[in-house]
Every structure is written in structure tokens, then in C-alpha cells.
Enzyme design. Structure first.
Site, PDB file in Angstrom:
ATOM      1  N   ALA A 106       4.210   8.259   8.451  1.00 39.28           N
ATOM      2  CA  ALA A 106       3.390   7.044   8.536  1.00 39.28           C
ATOM      3  C   ALA A 106       3.522   6.297   7.224  1.00 39.28           C
ATOM      4  O   ALA A 106       4.053   6.830   6.254  1.00 39.28           O
ATOM      5  CB  ALA A 106       1.927   7.384   8.793  1.00 39.28           C
ATOM      6  N   LYS A 107       3.078   5.080   7.207  1.00 36.36           N
ATOM      7  CA  LYS A 107       2.987   4.328   5.963  1.00 36.36           C
ATOM      8  C   LYS A 107       1.993   3.208   6.191  1.00 36.36           C
ATOM      9  O   LYS A 107       1.763   2.802   7.341  1.00 36.36           O
ATOM     10  CB  LYS A 107       4.360   3.727   5.595  1.00 36.36           C
ATOM     11  N   GLY A 108       1.429   2.718   5.103  1.00 41.60           N
ATOM     12  CA  GLY A 108       0.490   1.620   5.233  1.00 41.60           C
ATOM     13  C   GLY A 108       0.557   0.743   4.009  1.00 41.60           C
ATOM     14  O   GLY A 108       1.250   1.077   3.043  1.00 41.60           O
TER      15      GLY A 108
END
Ligand code: NAD
Length: 419
Positions: A106-108
Site C-alpha cells: 500500500a502507499k498513501g
């Protein structure tokens, strides 16, 4: 054309196409492996110090949920967009699988220059971002961590905000927290330490003694500064470093402990020395044994790849080398030893995993145990990558990604397609 289209996502897609061709993955299976499961965009309004309201755009992309929760950093930078975040999430998936962690990637991020807002505004923005993300994250759904422009303090605000909504302390919702708030010993140093550890291992294989070696580090944030510190501790002469404010070069070797103290006090390398200043554009092409790009993606393009003068390219940053640059590196006669990002900087997520495990068990380890286990995992993944590259006659990057993609593919195949 998709919502993700852009230079960084296109790079991740192009790299995946190389792997998919190498593994002969049928075309109808490829989108299922490549495209993110979920992408969330939120608006984060905050009160500015001058009484006005400002709205910042925030993102989170969860690549796949096949092997457990998703895991990945949160980036605060003006360049952040959904495509960049998606690419970083995809790379996290291959990285976690390569090193054997039970996570999808994931990444944000938030599109903001953290230097342009006050500390109070930064706290408000961090808390609002986490609050907007609450329906989509959780200790068994998606676990955040720091990345460019965020740090332990931001993680503490994330954890506190999530915990206030739950009515209890939930330390396992994020990693990279301060040790005083459920963080683990050794996380702050983990990424840079892992980069330096693997670089030293390669120097050994190339029969270069660390005490005779030189290094250049681009970026002096979490990853770059700890990589420089550890290389210096190994006896490697760090002859140049750069950050967003400029660059320093000394053929005799920089005083890394003094530079670390300066950067900790002033937030950058600016003002450390006038005499040692050099052109930041020349840093990557200085002759050295170990080159550590530890700032941002796509800094080594085909032109730059032709000009590199290092023996080992230790990728601290995510995605510093473009696919065109990879083609140039593959053709160079001097064979630069590439430590690809998904292996080279994986110490960070490995120790984040240890932090999550410790928080879930409420049983905390000594730093020595954290680092010993980190190096054990890095050694295992390094051996697998090198063996695979030799066996298949492919680059280290293709080998590392192929191992990661294969594991995700196998998990998807055994679970089947629902419904
Ligand atoms: P950071 O914000 O702590 O540091 C970034 C550094 O890059 C700063 O010193 C900044 O001044 C410098 N920089 C920015 N623009 C630059 C430019 N044009 N030229 C030279 N330097 C420049 O970020 P970080 O956490 O150290 O992350 C750096 C890279 O490492 C990113 O690609 C990130 O995704 C990757 N990474 C970080 C971690 C982690 O644990 N923090 C783990 C794996 C990968």
C-alpha cells in the site's frame, strides 16, 4: 488511459511487463496482478494559522489483499498524485513478497509541501488525513508507516487519532512510531542500515575492503542519513552527500557525525560548510564505489545511467532508476552491481513488520535482536535474488521482482477467484 496514468505509474507498469513476459504470465492474468485493489482519495480541510481554511488532497492505494493486510508508507510532498502512490504501492507488494512478509503493498500521501505549513497545521493535517482514512485502514486491513516528508511524530499523531476513535490505544495501526509510543528499537535506522549492510556485502563479494571504499549519498533524510552513518561506521569514506538544499563534496571524506548533528539541528545540510559546497547535479556521477540514491524516484534516466561512475548502485529510494536506464546499465561493459530498491531499502518494511508483531503481542525486543533478524532476512533475499539472476541470466531487478510477482501470483492462484 486510467486514473493512475503518469510517469511513475507507467514505469511500474513497464517493469511489470518485463517480469510478466519473463514469467510467461498469460495476458488475461496480468491486470489482476498489476492493478490496485482499492484507491481512495480524500479532501482534508484544516484551519490555517491565519484563520483561513485550506483543503489538501490525500490518497491511499491498497494494491492487493491476498496475503494479509496491506502495508506501506505515507508521503507528504507537493508532487504526490494517485498514480505515483499506486506505483509505490505496487512496488511495496513485490518487496514484501520478495522478503517473505505476510502483506500486500500500500502507499498513501498528501499533496503538500510540509515545509510550507507550520507544526500546528502539520498536526491538524496529519490528524484529519488519518480520520478520513479510518473506514479503510486497520491493524488487520492496512497499516501505515513513514515515507518522504513524514516521520515518527506524524506516525504518533496518526496512532493517537485512530486510537481516540476506537476508545483505546491501538499502537499496531501504524509503524515507524516513536519508541515511547509503541515503536520498536531499530526502526528509525532500519532502512538506511539495511542499505549500508547490503552495500558492504557486495563490496566484500567484489573484494573491495570497506576501509578503502568511497560512497556518495543523494538525499539526507531518514534513509540517506542513516545509510551514510552506517557506511561511515563500516570505515567507508563518504565523499559527497546532497539534499534539496544543495550538495557537499570532500575527496578526503565528509565528517559524517558532524553533518548528522548539523542536519538534526537545522533540518538540512544547508549552512554546514561553504568550502565543501558542490553542484548537486554532479553528485550522482562522481567516481565512487557505492552510490546511494536516497531521495526520490526517476533520478537515474538513460543519460545519467551512461555517466555513472560507481561500482555498486545501492537504491535507497523507491524507483530511482528508470526502465530506460536499466537497459543502459545492462549494456555497460563495466557491469555496475545493482542492488534494486525492492531489496535494497526493504530493511524499513522488515523492521516495520517486527514493530507490528511486537505491538500485537505486546512483547518488545532488544535492538540487537531487531537488527540481527533484519540482516538475516536481507541476506536470505539477497542470496535468492543473486541465484535467480544467475540461473535465468537476468538482471538483479528482474530477478528480485520475478520472485515477488511469482509469490503473489501463487497466492492468488491457490485462493482462486471469488466468487
Ligand atoms: P525524507 O523525507 O526523510 O528524506 C528525503 C531526503 O531527500 C531529504 O534529505 C530531502 O532534502 C532530499 N531531497 C529531496 N529532493 C531532493 C533533490 N532534488 N536532490 C537531492 N535530495 C533531495 O524521506 P525518506 O524517508 O528518507 O525517503 C527517501 C526515499 O526512500 C523515498 O524514495 C522513499 O520512498 C524511500 N524509502 C523510505 C523508507 C523509510 O523507511 N523512510 C523505506 C523505504 C524506502
Amino acid at each position: 488511459m486510467s486514473v493512475y496514468s503518469g510517469a511513475v505509474f507507467d514505469m511500474a507498469a513497464r517493469q511489470f511487463a518485463v517480469i510478466a513476459d519473463h514469467l510467461a504470465i498469460p495476458h488475461d492474468e496480468r491486470d489482476r496482478l498489476l492493478l490496485p485493489k482499492r484507491a481512495i482519495t480524500v479532501s482534508c480541510p484544516i484551519h490555517r494559522d491565519d484563520g483561513t481554511i485550506a483543503v489538501f488532497e490525500g490518497y491511499r492505494v491498497q494494491h492487493h489483499l491476498t496475503m494479509g493486510p496491506t502495508k506501506g508508507g505515507t508521503r507528504f510532498a507537493p508532487s504526490v498524485d494517485i498514480g505515483e502512490v499506486a506505483a509505490l504501492a505496487i512496488w511495496m507488494s513485490w518487496k514484501c513478497a520478495l522478503v517473505g512478509l505476510p502483506y500486500g503493498g500500500a502507499k498513501g500521501g498528501i499533496r503538500v509541501d510540509p515545509a510550507s505549513i507550520s507544526k500546528r497545521e502539520l498536526e491538524g493535517l496529519s490528524r484529519r488525513y488519518m480520520q478520513e482514512m479510518i473506514p479503510f485502514v486497520g491493524p488487520h486491513t492496512d497499516v501505515m508507516a513513514p515515507d518522504m516528508g513524514t516521520n515518527e511524530q506524524v506516525m504518533a499523531w496518526f496512532m493517537d487519532t485512530y486510537s481516540m476513535y476506537q476508545g483505546r490505544t491501538v499502537t499496531e495501526i501504524v509503524t515507524g512510531k516513536p519508541v515511547s509510543s509503541g515503536g520498536t528499537l531499530g526502526r528509525r535506522e532500519a532502512t538506511g542500515r539495511g542499505v549500508a549492510y547490503l552495500a558492504k556485502r557486495v563490496l566484500g563479494d567484489l573484494q573491495i575492503a570497506p576501509t578503502t571504499a568511497t560512497a556518495v549519498v543523494q538525499g539526507f533524510g531518514n534513509v540517506g542519513s542513516h545509510a551514510a552513518a552506517e557506511l561511515h561506521r563500516f570505515g567507508v569514506k563518504v565523499i559527497a552527500v546532497s539534499d534539496h538544499t544543495g550538495a557537499l563534496h570532500s575527496a578526503a571524506g565528509l565528517d559524517i557525525p558532524a553533518l548528522l548533528r548539523h542536519a538534526a539541528a537545522h533540518g538540512s545540510i544547508a549552512g554546514f560548510s561553504r568550502e565543501l559546497q558542490c553542484d548537486p547535479a554532479e553528485v550522482l556521477t562522481l567516481p565512487c564505489d557505492v552510490l546511494v540514491p536516497a531521495a526520490m524516484e526517476r533520478v537515474i534516466d538513460a543519460d545519467m545511467a551512461a555517466k555513472l561512475q560507481c561500482r555498486v548502485l545501492a537504491e535507497g529510494a523507491n524507483g530511482p532508476t528508470t526502465p530506460d536506464a536499466d537497459l543502459v546499465l545492462a549494456q555497460r561493459r563495466d557491469q555496475i552491481f545493482v542492488l534494486p530498491d525492492i531489496l535494497c531499502n526493504s530493511g524499513g518494511v522488515v523492521v516495520s513488520y517486527f514493530e507490528w508483531v511486537q505491538d500485537l503481542q505486546q512483547l518488545f525486543w532488544e535492538e540487537e535482536e531487531v537488527t540481527r533478524r533484519e540482516y538475516h532476512i536481507l541476506d536470505r533475499a539477497f542470496d535468492q535474488m543473486v541465484a535467480r539472476a544467475r540461473k535465468d541470466g537476468i538482471s538483479h531487478r528482474t530477478a528480485a521482482m520475478a520472485i515477488g510477482v511469482e509469490k503473489v501470483r501463487a497466492a492468488k492462484q491457490t485462493r482462486g477467484l471469488f466468487p
